[in-house]
Design an enzyme around this catalytic site. Sequence first.
Site, short mmCIF file in Angstrom:
data_model
loop_
_atom_site.label_atom_id
_atom_site.label_comp_id
_atom_site.label_asym_id
_atom_site.label_seq_id
_atom_site.Cartn_x
_atom_site.Cartn_y
_atom_site.Cartn_z
N LYS A 46 38.66 44.29 44.25
CA LYS A 46 38.45 43.14 43.61
C LYS A 46 39.31 42.26 44.71
O LYS A 46 40.46 42.25 44.97
CB LYS A 46 39.00 43.24 42.66
CG LYS A 46 38.61 42.37 41.47
CD LYS A 46 38.99 42.00 39.83
CE LYS A 46 38.82 41.38 39.52
NZ LYS A 46 39.28 41.88 37.72
O1 G3P Z 1 40.07 40.69 34.35
C1 G3P Z 1 40.13 39.26 34.53
C2 G3P Z 1 39.80 39.05 33.46
O2 G3P Z 1 38.96 39.83 32.84
C3 G3P Z 1 41.10 38.25 32.94
O3 G3P Z 1 40.73 37.91 31.73
O4 G3P Z 1 41.92 36.88 29.26
O5 G3P Z 1 43.50 37.20 31.09
O6 G3P Z 1 41.71 35.08 30.76
P1 G3P Z 1 41.75 36.62 30.49
#
Ligand code: G3P
Length: 218
Positions: A87
């Site tokens: 990633k």
């Molecule tokens: O892993 C990346 C993403 O899914 C993060 O989500 O909820 O932290 O905006 P969030």
Amino acid sequence: MKFFIDTANLAQIKEAQDLGVLDGVTTNPSLMAKEGISGEENVLAHYRAICEIVDGDVSAEVISTDFEGMVREGEALAALDEKIVVKIPMVKDGVKALKYFSDKGIKTNCTLIFSAGQALLAAKAGATYVSPFIGRLDDISTDGLALIESIRVIFDNYGFDTEILAASVRHPMHIIECAQIGADVMTGPLSAIEALLKHPLTDIGLAKFLADHAKANS
Ligand code: G3P
């Protein structure tokens, strides 16, 4: 549509895997920190543990922001298990790293995508997945789902193989709307996945079936 769980929590990953609908896992440095995982050896061991639970792709994020560092980290991560997807953040050296790994046949997930232009660039560089963060766009009064629609059109126009991985999914309607738009993958918390199975009429209907059965058999 593939379902990935967005966590580094082993118990939640196992729960989603046991449900029988899990296609993979995404993690990020914040999610690893939330589980108290630190230090290179512990991080690598944690990714090995995740790979032992799931059948599908496991996104493991690099910390470096320079090309050489991303290559060094990414190669160490990819060597852990064939399920590992490297990633990489959407920065200039990240685009170069996407191309490097793509040429070597190593899968990549380009993260922190907030515009169609970024997604197009990542696809051009050969990313396996692009991760548009729909929840974080919604958080700043910008339509996250509209970004998924826009990327879908662009990728279909040119037949890009890069998969749209809708990330930062927060609730079941995000999942349903991503499925309607045609996102290839969604990654979200276990709560959003489990919320898909809930309906009050299902609960009421089941209670009545069981009550009628009990009455007839008493
Ligand atoms: O892993 C990346 C993403 O899914 C993060 O989500 O909820 O932290 O905006 P969030």
